[in-house]
Enzyme design. Structure first.
Site, PDB file in Angstrom:
ATOM      1  N   SER A 127       6.876  16.431   0.632  1.00 38.82           N
ATOM      2  CA  SER A 127       6.678  16.428  -0.813  1.00 38.82           C
ATOM      3  C   SER A 127       5.509  17.332  -1.187  1.00 38.82           C
ATOM      4  O   SER A 127       4.548  17.489  -0.417  1.00 38.82           O
ATOM      5  CB  SER A 127       6.367  14.991  -1.238  1.00 38.82           C
ATOM      6  OG  SER A 127       5.860  14.946  -2.542  1.00 38.82           O
ATOM      7  N   TYR A 152       1.531   6.337  -0.072  1.00 39.87           N
ATOM      8  CA  TYR A 152       2.809   7.066   0.039  1.00 39.87           C
ATOM      9  C   TYR A 152       2.558   8.527   0.418  1.00 39.87           C
ATOM     10  O   TYR A 152       3.150   9.049   1.370  1.00 39.87           O
ATOM     11  CB  TYR A 152       3.600   6.998  -1.279  1.00 39.87           C
ATOM     12  CG  TYR A 152       4.721   8.009  -1.307  1.00 39.87           C
ATOM     13  CD1 TYR A 152       5.880   7.801  -0.569  1.00 39.87           C
ATOM     14  CD2 TYR A 152       4.610   9.202  -2.036  1.00 39.87           C
ATOM     15  CE1 TYR A 152       6.898   8.749  -0.558  1.00 39.87           C
ATOM     16  CE2 TYR A 152       5.613  10.148  -2.026  1.00 39.87           C
ATOM     17  CZ  TYR A 152       6.760   9.919  -1.293  1.00 39.87           C
ATOM     18  OH  TYR A 152       7.759  10.864  -1.266  1.00 39.87           O
ATOM     19  N   LYS A 156       3.453  10.983   4.015  1.00 38.86           N
ATOM     20  CA  LYS A 156       4.099  12.306   4.141  1.00 38.86           C
ATOM     21  C   LYS A 156       3.222  13.232   4.976  1.00 38.86           C
ATOM     22  O   LYS A 156       3.710  13.965   5.835  1.00 38.86           O
ATOM     23  CB  LYS A 156       4.370  12.908   2.762  1.00 38.86           C
ATOM     24  CG  LYS A 156       5.426  12.179   1.964  1.00 38.86           C
ATOM     25  CD  LYS A 156       6.800  12.268   2.629  1.00 38.86           C
ATOM     26  CE  LYS A 156       7.807  11.321   2.024  1.00 38.86           C
ATOM     27  NZ  LYS A 156       9.047  11.171   2.781  1.00 38.86           N
TER      28      LYS A 156
END
Ligand code: NAD
Ligand code: WQD
Length: 344
Positions: A127, A152, A156
């Protein structure tokens, strides 16, 4: 014989669109998903669009034994696209361990099983969140990774590092890491689209639900930023365009075209569109007003970010094609279909 691609998280939003494009490109698709954030209806949608029903196993990627059985059942698997993850930024702040466990263990399990079953390549869903607030826009892949703003986002970053470290350790695999900007829209047939759980946290599903009257009012988080109209700026990328990039990445890996064992690509349009501009575009293409009000800034929001997609354009030969108007129209068509079906 068709080459088999294991698609984790394949009943989800981006995974289901990718399954369609993989099947259209002649691959055989095996989906694994625990249905924690999707339903098996996507399998019907994929079949209605392509005429082919992909194999589906309801499996949790954290369960290595269950995953091993799937690898054995479908061997030989040519490549993996790993979408399965928990993705709600706010929830990850409330439940960090759930996010670390779900997003890290599932990748580790897959990487462990790859050599065992002679699977050579994995495409990973990363992302633009890894860039944090960019120093310059458009931002390219050489830009520094910033400290993660949420658990979160951190998963990644750590996932990218796990892949790099595993390859550096001598593992005989290749990986393509794709950094998505803001995926939006739905399949033009309205057979597939985004189905958020509860109140949408992301902009586009909130816009379409507000337009449908499901939400009373859209809150626009801030109009006093240092941007042309004061609202935040993003790179909204059509989900079908995004899905097609995965097919190109899989082709490249399976044909062993990549010089490096790990490659990273931004997937975006290269255009910044503001929140207020997007609402305006939606109103035009849908002919429907969106009831919105300006409220305080949302904590942790990036002010402006859009992609430099030249590497994907030149190396992968992939370019985002859909207009933002058509993309927003597709999101509206999907929302209307959900209403017709009585889902929402
Ligand atoms: P999604 O929630 O629609 O799809 C993810 C799927 O994974 C869901 O179907 C869910 O049920 C499944 N899943 C979750 N944990 C699982 C597990 N342990 N085992 C098996 N299945 C599991 O999300 P999406 O928008 O399609 O995102 C796909 C990937 O792209 C994710 O990795 C996400 O982090 C990443 N990503 C998404 C965006 C975005 O804005 N949508 C942006 C950048 C990156
Ligand atoms: C976009 C803009 C909001 C909702 C998130 C993740 C990121 C990535 C993509 C996965 C922002 C504004 C939103 C609303 C609003 N996901 N907004 N009212 O924040 O760019 O990124 O999804 O990797 O990691 O953080 O996307 O859709 O939430 O917001 O004004 O009700 O819309 O403030 O400026 P974001 P978003």
């Amino acid at each position: 014989m068709k080459k088999k691609i294991l698609v984790t998280g394949g009943t989800g939003y981006i995974g289901s669109h990718t399954a369609v494009e993989l099947q259209n490109a002649g691959y055989e698709v095996v989906i694994v998903d625990n249905l924690s954030n999707s339903t098996a209806d996507s399998i019907d949608g994929i079949e209605r669009i392509t005429g082919t029903r992909p194999a589906f196993e309801k499996i949790d990627c954290n369960d290595e034994e269950a995953l091993r059985k799937v690898f054995a059942k479908y061997s030989p698997i040519s490549g993996i696209i790993h979408f399965a993850a928990s993705k709600a930024v706010g929830e990850s702040v409330q439940k960090p361990l759930l996010y670390y466990k779900n997003n890290l263990v599932s990748l580790i399990n897959l990487l462990e099983l790859m050599p065992e079953f002679n699977v050579k390549g994995i495409v990973f869903s990363s992302s633009c969140t890894v860039y944090g607030e960019p120093d310059v826009n458009p931002i390219d892949e050489t830009a520094p990774i910033k400290p993660a703003a949420s658990p979160y986002g951190n998963t990644k970053q750590i996932n990218e590092e796990i892949i790099q470290d595993f390859v550096t350790s001598g593992a005989n695999i290749k990986s393509i890491i794709l950094r998505y900007f803001n995926p939006v829209g739905a399949h033009p047939t309205a057979e597939l689209g985004e189905l958020p759980n509860g109140v949408p946290q992301n902009l586009v599903p909130f816009i379409t639900q507000a337009a449908m009257g499901i939400r009373k009012e859209l809150s626009v988080f801030g109009d006093d930023y240092d941007t042309p109209d004061g609202s935040c700026v993003r790179d909204f990328i059509n989900v079908v365009d995004l899905a097609k990039a995965h097919v190109v990445a899989i082709d490249r890996m399976l044909q062993d075209k990549s010089p490096d064992k790990v490659e990273i690509f931004n997937l975006g349009t290269g255009n910044g569109v503001s929140v207020l501009q997007l609402i305006n575009i939606f109103e035009k293409v849908s002919g429907t007003k969106v009831n919105y009000k300006i409220v305080d800034r949302r904590a942790g929001d990036i002010v402006k970010i859009w992609a430099e997609p030249s590497k994907a354009n030149n190396v992968l030969g992939w370019t985002a094609k859909e207009t933002i108007e058509d993309t927003m129209a597709s999101a509206w068509k999907w929302q209307q279909k959900l209403r017709e079906k009585g889902i929402m």
